[in-house]
Design a protein around this motif. Structure first.
Motif, PDB file in Angstrom:
ATOM      1  N   LYS A   1      35.569  64.553  62.254  1.00 42.78           N
ATOM      2  CA  LYS A   1      36.355  65.372  63.696  1.00 42.78           C
ATOM      3  C   LYS A   1      36.208  66.731  63.283  1.00 42.78           C
ATOM      4  O   LYS A   1      37.447  66.889  63.010  1.00 42.78           O
ATOM      5  CB  LYS A   1      37.483  64.288  63.790  1.00 42.78           C
ATOM      6  N   VAL A   2      35.870  67.227  62.575  1.00 41.97           N
ATOM      7  CA  VAL A   2      35.182  68.924  62.156  1.00 41.97           C
ATOM      8  C   VAL A   2      35.128  69.374  63.693  1.00 41.97           C
ATOM      9  O   VAL A   2      34.277  69.305  64.204  1.00 41.97           O
ATOM     10  CB  VAL A   2      34.677  69.121  61.453  1.00 41.97           C
ATOM     11  N   LEU A   3      35.860  70.801  64.475  1.00 36.90           N
ATOM     12  CA  LEU A   3      35.501  71.194  65.685  1.00 36.90           C
ATOM     13  C   LEU A   3      35.130  72.345  64.874  1.00 36.90           C
ATOM     14  O   LEU A   3      35.917  73.448  64.508  1.00 36.90           O
ATOM     15  CB  LEU A   3      37.029  70.901  66.233  1.00 36.90           C
TER      16      LEU A   3
ATOM     17  N   GLU B   1      29.553  66.838  65.722  1.00 30.34           N
ATOM     18  CA  GLU B   1      29.358  67.103  66.632  1.00 30.34           C
ATOM     19  C   GLU B   1      27.700  68.226  65.759  1.00 30.34           C
ATOM     20  O   GLU B   1      26.943  69.689  66.115  1.00 30.34           O
ATOM     21  CB  GLU B   1      30.010  67.946  67.501  1.00 30.34           C
ATOM     22  N   MET B   2      27.677  67.622  64.239  1.00 27.00           N
ATOM     23  CA  MET B   2      26.686  68.388  63.799  1.00 27.00           C
ATOM     24  C   MET B   2      25.545  68.557  64.329  1.00 27.00           C
ATOM     25  O   MET B   2      25.237  67.128  64.970  1.00 27.00           O
ATOM     26  CB  MET B   2      26.918  67.571  62.768  1.00 27.00           C
ATOM     27  N   ILE B   3      24.724  69.511  64.138  1.00 28.78           N
ATOM     28  CA  ILE B   3      23.450  69.683  64.606  1.00 28.78           C
ATOM     29  C   ILE B   3      22.257  68.894  63.904  1.00 28.78           C
ATOM     30  O   ILE B   3      21.384  68.806  64.035  1.00 28.78           O
ATOM     31  CB  ILE B   3      22.889  70.916  66.465  1.00 28.78           C
ATOM     32  N   HIS B   4      22.720  69.828  62.943  1.00 25.81           N
ATOM     33  CA  HIS B   4      21.755  69.820  62.170  1.00 25.81           C
ATOM     34  C   HIS B   4      22.113  70.041  60.547  1.00 25.81           C
ATOM     35  O   HIS B   4      23.166  70.032  60.104  1.00 25.81           O
ATOM     36  CB  HIS B   4      20.811  71.847  62.068  1.00 25.81           C
TER      37      HIS B   4
ATOM     38  N   SER C   1      18.660  67.718  44.441  1.00 24.69           N
ATOM     39  CA  SER C   1      20.233  67.135  44.422  1.00 24.69           C
ATOM     40  C   SER C   1      20.649  65.233  44.402  1.00 24.69           C
ATOM     41  O   SER C   1      19.752  64.644  43.865  1.00 24.69           O
ATOM     42  CB  SER C   1      20.647  66.747  46.182  1.00 24.69           C
ATOM     43  N   PRO C   2      21.555  65.699  43.864  1.00 22.81           N
ATOM     44  CA  PRO C   2      22.342  64.415  43.055  1.00 22.81           C
ATOM     45  C   PRO C   2      22.645  63.667  44.619  1.00 22.81           C
ATOM     46  O   PRO C   2      23.078  62.505  43.852  1.00 22.81           O
ATOM     47  CB  PRO C   2      23.220  64.655  42.699  1.00 22.81           C
ATOM     48  N   PHE C   3      22.396  64.038  45.672  1.00 23.05           N
ATOM     49  CA  PHE C   3      23.236  62.809  46.448  1.00 23.05           C
ATOM     50  C   PHE C   3      22.332  61.165  45.946  1.00 23.05           C
ATOM     51  O   PHE C   3      21.428  60.908  46.867  1.00 23.05           O
ATOM     52  CB  PHE C   3      22.914  63.868  47.600  1.00 23.05           C
ATOM     53  N   ARG C   4      23.279  60.586  46.454  1.00 21.82           N
ATOM     54  CA  ARG C   4      23.017  58.883  46.151  1.00 21.82           C
ATOM     55  C   ARG C   4      23.239  58.683  47.830  1.00 21.82           C
ATOM     56  O   ARG C   4      22.956  56.855  48.572  1.00 21.82           O
ATOM     57  CB  ARG C   4      23.196  58.217  45.240  1.00 21.82           C
ATOM     58  N   TYR C   5      23.890  58.892  48.480  1.00 18.18           N
ATOM     59  CA  TYR C   5      25.030  58.206  50.110  1.00 18.18           C
ATOM     60  C   TYR C   5      25.259  59.430  50.481  1.00 18.18           C
ATOM     61  O   TYR C   5      25.506  59.886  50.605  1.00 18.18           O
ATOM     62  CB  TYR C   5      25.801  57.948  49.533  1.00 18.18           C
ATOM     63  N   LEU C   6      24.096  59.219  51.877  1.00 17.08           N
ATOM     64  CA  LEU C   6      24.805  60.344  53.080  1.00 17.08           C
ATOM     65  C   LEU C   6      24.781  59.283  54.239  1.00 17.08           C
ATOM     66  O   LEU C   6      24.454  58.987  54.731  1.00 17.08           O
ATOM     67  CB  LEU C   6      23.668  61.396  53.361  1.00 17.08           C
ATOM     68  N   ASN C   7      26.385  59.619  54.939  1.00 20.39           N
ATOM     69  CA  ASN C   7      26.333  59.315  56.372  1.00 20.39           C
ATOM     70  C   ASN C   7      26.396  60.239  56.764  1.00 20.39           C
ATOM     71  O   ASN C   7      27.791  60.590  57.153  1.00 20.39           O
ATOM     72  CB  ASN C   7      27.682  58.753  55.440  1.00 20.39           C
ATOM     73  N   PHE C   8      25.849  60.608  58.183  1.00 23.00           N
ATOM     74  CA  PHE C   8      26.165  61.745  58.984  1.00 23.00           C
ATOM     75  C   PHE C   8      26.551  60.344  60.309  1.00 23.00           C
ATOM     76  O   PHE C   8      25.431  60.852  62.083  1.00 23.00           O
ATOM     77  CB  PHE C   8      24.848  61.998  59.420  1.00 23.00           C
ATOM     78  N   LEU C   9      27.415  60.077  60.438  1.00 26.45           N
ATOM     79  CA  LEU C   9      27.605  58.998  61.388  1.00 26.45           C
ATOM     80  C   LEU C   9      28.719  59.807  63.335  1.00 26.45           C
ATOM     81  O   LEU C   9      29.231  60.723  63.259  1.00 26.45           O
ATOM     82  CB  LEU C   9      28.565  57.596  61.444  1.00 26.45           C
ATOM     83  N   ARG C  10      27.363  59.638  64.180  1.00 28.73           N
ATOM     84  CA  ARG C  10      28.231  59.994  65.251  1.00 28.73           C
ATOM     85  C   ARG C  10      28.702  61.757  65.231  1.00 28.73           C
ATOM     86  O   ARG C  10      29.510  62.338  65.600  1.00 28.73           O
ATOM     87  CB  ARG C  10      29.695  59.490  65.112  1.00 28.73           C
ATOM     88  N   ASN C  11      27.053  62.084  64.991  1.00 29.70           N
ATOM     89  CA  ASN C  11      27.225  63.852  65.421  1.00 29.70           C
ATOM     90  C   ASN C  11      25.735  63.554  66.432  1.00 29.70           C
ATOM     91  O   ASN C  11      25.279  62.879  67.249  1.00 29.70           O
ATOM     92  CB  ASN C  11      26.437  63.948  64.013  1.00 29.70           C
ATOM     93  N   ASP C  12      25.197  64.776  66.765  1.00 31.57           N
ATOM     94  CA  ASP C  12      24.247  64.697  67.273  1.00 31.57           C
ATOM     95  C   ASP C  12      22.691  66.186  67.034  1.00 31.57           C
ATOM     96  O   ASP C  12      22.193  66.058  67.181  1.00 31.57           O
ATOM     97  CB  ASP C  12      24.433  66.609  67.658  1.00 31.57           C
TER      98      ASP C  12
END
Length: 653
Positions: A166-168, A197-200, A208-219
């Motif tokens: 919930k970042v505004l 509401e992230m669009i990109h 990248s060392p990312f092994r887990y990405l969660n962009f739930l409920r965005n745009d």
């Protein structure tokens, strides 16, 4: 002076440590763990199995407010949860966090209700990055403004997971890359940005060392991570409830993610038209969630070849194409809430072990499912609109033979059609073998038909039914013609005392004995004989019927010759018909010669019945008895005819 400054700094440090010691004894509630799915379902590595999550605020939590203007939600030796962070107390927060250098016991930090600008937020992030904190949770960020480029130092960090919810962003005009590159280049294993509401999101600038990405409920849309080759260690990607539309573009997005195992694309706007559109998925992808989209049958042309778990629930699928590419590794398939009309076969799913096909449009499931899918251990097919008919009997028997493979049996398996069986559980639905076995029913019907035909044929032959039908038809046609030709003469007037029916071989007795003794003598009897009273031009049948109807009685001269005569049989039939139609006693039988019962044909059953039930006159051989014979015969036919006929009788005399 230097000594005084040192003493003051030590005093402030001791004061902070004393405050933390007091907070650590406060009883607080714990809620909502960070990265439950990471720690339980998708562990980042062996050490991550002991991930300790941060608690969120709870209405029942004991809250304390220090002189720093923020609210302490929880504080233990390993976890700290603060609320109401503003630009006014950011400096104090940074000063506090700066004391927890690497090696400290504090690992989990949660900040809730954060109302700061971009620079202040990144200052907090930068401080956390160089502290002992490993799991950082930020909830409800408001008033995020003044976004600009920032040279973030990612080096020398203990951070492993960041969650932001919930970042505004209130800044209307800013360079998007300044925002996204901060998160894209983070050197952590797990990143969650949800409900914002992230669009990109940018592709990381280095591996990248990312092994887990969660962009739930965005745009987010189909442009995400296209041609991105830097997420080579990513194993779990959750893009649920965004605005993706093209399944093909999603597949190409994953094609460079060499380690991707789990992808959640549920609740998007995905479709696939299948018109020569190519798909290219990550070869490592084994679990794919495409539920709650707009996918049709063409989706089976665009699936990862090595997929093991596939969720296609709540789409627009009507059938599984038979010519689709084989998914040899697929073990679990969820097709619930679609529009399937039958159970899919397993020709393309040779390793399938679990199938969910609940809440589709299946009326009569195929009974050979487990034969075509021998490895299936569990089938969920309940809550379909089952049509309880003979075809369903095989499926019900299948349940008995499956050994408990039908999940939800019997409660979830209920008749929907026909209406009179609605609500009946399939286990209570039964039909007889004869009602459901078409071949048996046909054989039974054929046998009954043959027996009936045989019986009817026997009766027809034995009783000469065709002959009687033909006579009835001729009688009906004669009456119809008479009515059409002379409708005014429908009321029959008696003209004769009797009609004589005899065999031509017995004509001598009739002419020499019968006619003279009745017509010449007392009473003047008028007899109807075919030789003198049949009207030329009419058919024989019409003449017979006319004479019988115009005669008071019908005399039948019975001899062996009589029963061999076809015309005598006609005359007996029509006279007998008059007997029943007019309810009159108009038959007189004269037994001229004895008739053995065996020589009477079967079709003369009426004659047999008449001779058995009615009194007949037998021609006496002794002359002394003949006077009585003639007297009885005259008495039987005596009737007063119209006057005209009596005058004619006198003329004959």
């Amino acid at each position: 002076m230097t000594e005084n400054m040192t003493s003051l700094r030590n005093f402030l440090l001791y004061k902070c440590l004393f405050a933390l010691t007091i907070w650590s004894h406060t009883s607080l509630s714990v809620e909502n763990e960070l990265f439950t799915s990471v720690s339980n379902d998708f562990p980042i590595d062996g050490a991550d199995k002991n991930i300790k999550s941060l608690p969120f605020p709870n209405a029942n939590s004991h809250q304390s407010k220090a002189s720093f203007d923020w609210v302490v939600i929880q504080n233990t030796t390993e976890s700290l949860s603060l609320s109401e962070i503003t630009n006014g107390n950011v400096k104090k927060l940074v000063a506090l966090l700066s004391n927890f250098r690497r090696g400290s016991r504090l690992q989990n930090l949660t900040l809730t209700n954060v109302s700061v600008d971009w620079t202040a937020l990144l200052e907090i992030f930068q401080t956390v990055w160089h502290s002992s904190i490993e799991y950082f949770n930020v909830n409800n960020v408001t008033q995020l403004s003044d976004i600009k480029s920032y040279n973030f130092d990612y080096s020398d960090t203990s951070m492993r997971a960041l969650t932001m919810k919930k970042v505004l962003i209130t800044d209307m005009y800013f360079i998007q890359d300044d925002l996204y590159k901060i998160f894209a280049n983070m050197n952590i294993t797990a990143l969650t940005i949800a409900e914002s509401e992230m669009i990109h999101m940018l592709c990381p600038s280095t591996d990248s060392p990312f092994r887990y990405l969660n962009f739930l409920r965005n745009d987010l849309t189909d442009f995400l991570f296209q041609k991105c080759e830097k997420l080579i260690q990513l194993e779990t990607l959750i893009l649920q409830k965004n605005k993706f539309e093209s399944l093909s573009k999603v597949s190409f997005m994953t094609s460079h993610m060499k380690s991707l195992k789990y992808l959640d694309m549920s609740s998007n706007l995905l479709s696939h038209d299948g018109a020569d559109v190519q798909c290219q998925w990550a070869e490592s992808l084994s679990e794919l969630d495409l539920s709650s989209n707009q996918l049709s049958d063409a989706v089976f042309e665009c699936l990862p070849v090595n997929i093991k778990n596939l969720d296609l629930e709540n789409n627009q699928i009507t059938s599984v194409p038979k010519g689709m590419a084989e998914l040899k590794s697929l073990k679990e398939l969820n097709l619930a809430l679609n529009k399937l009309a039958d159970l899919p076969g397993c020709s393309a799913f040779t390793s399938l072990e679990f199938l969910n096909i609940e809440m589709n449009l299946i009326l009569t499931p195929s009974a050979d499912f487990f034969q075509s899918c021998p490895r299936v251990r569990e089938l969920q097919a309940g809550q379909n609109p089952f049509k309880c008919s003979c075809e369903l009997q095989d499926f019900i028997r299948l349940e008995r033979q499956s050994g408990g493979k039908l999940a939800g049996w019997p409660a979830a398996y209920v008749c929907e059609y026909p209406d009179d069986l609605r609500g009946t559980q399939l286990k209570d639905f039964h039909l007889t073998e004869l009602a459901c076995n078409t071949m048996l029913l046909l054989v039974t019907a054929l046998l009954l038909t043959l027996v009936l035909v045989a019986v009817v044929a026997f009766l027809c032959i034995y009783l000469d039914v065709p002959w009687y039908v033909r006579m009835t038809w001729q009688w009906t046609q004669t009456k119809r013609r008479a009515w059409h030709n002379h409708p005014e003469e429908q009321e029959t007037v008696l003209q004769f005392h009797a009609f004589i029916s005899y065999s031509e071989r017995d004509s001598l007795w009739v002419k020499n004995e019968l006619i003279p003794n009745l017509e010449k003598g007392e009473g003047c009897v008028q007899l109807c004989q075919h030789e003198r009273n049949f009207i030329p031009g009419k058919s024989i049948v019409e003449n017979i019927i006319s004479c019988i109807e115009k005669s008071y009685k019908s005399i039948f001269v019975l001899t062996p010759n009589f029963v061999q005569s076809e015309w005598c049989h006609y005359e007996l039939y029509f006279a007998h018909h008059k007997l029943f139609s007019e309810n009159s006693n108009s038959l007189i039988l004269i037994l001229l010669e004895p008739i053995a019962p065996y020589i009477i044909p079967a079709r003369y059953h009426k004659l047999k019945a008449l001779m058995a039930k009615r009194t007949y006159l037998e021609w006496p051989k002794e002359r002394s008895k003949r006077a009585l014979f003639w007297a009885n015969l005259r008495a039987a036919i005596s009737i007063n005819l119209p006057v005209g006929d009596k005058k004619r009788c006198k003329e004959i005399d």
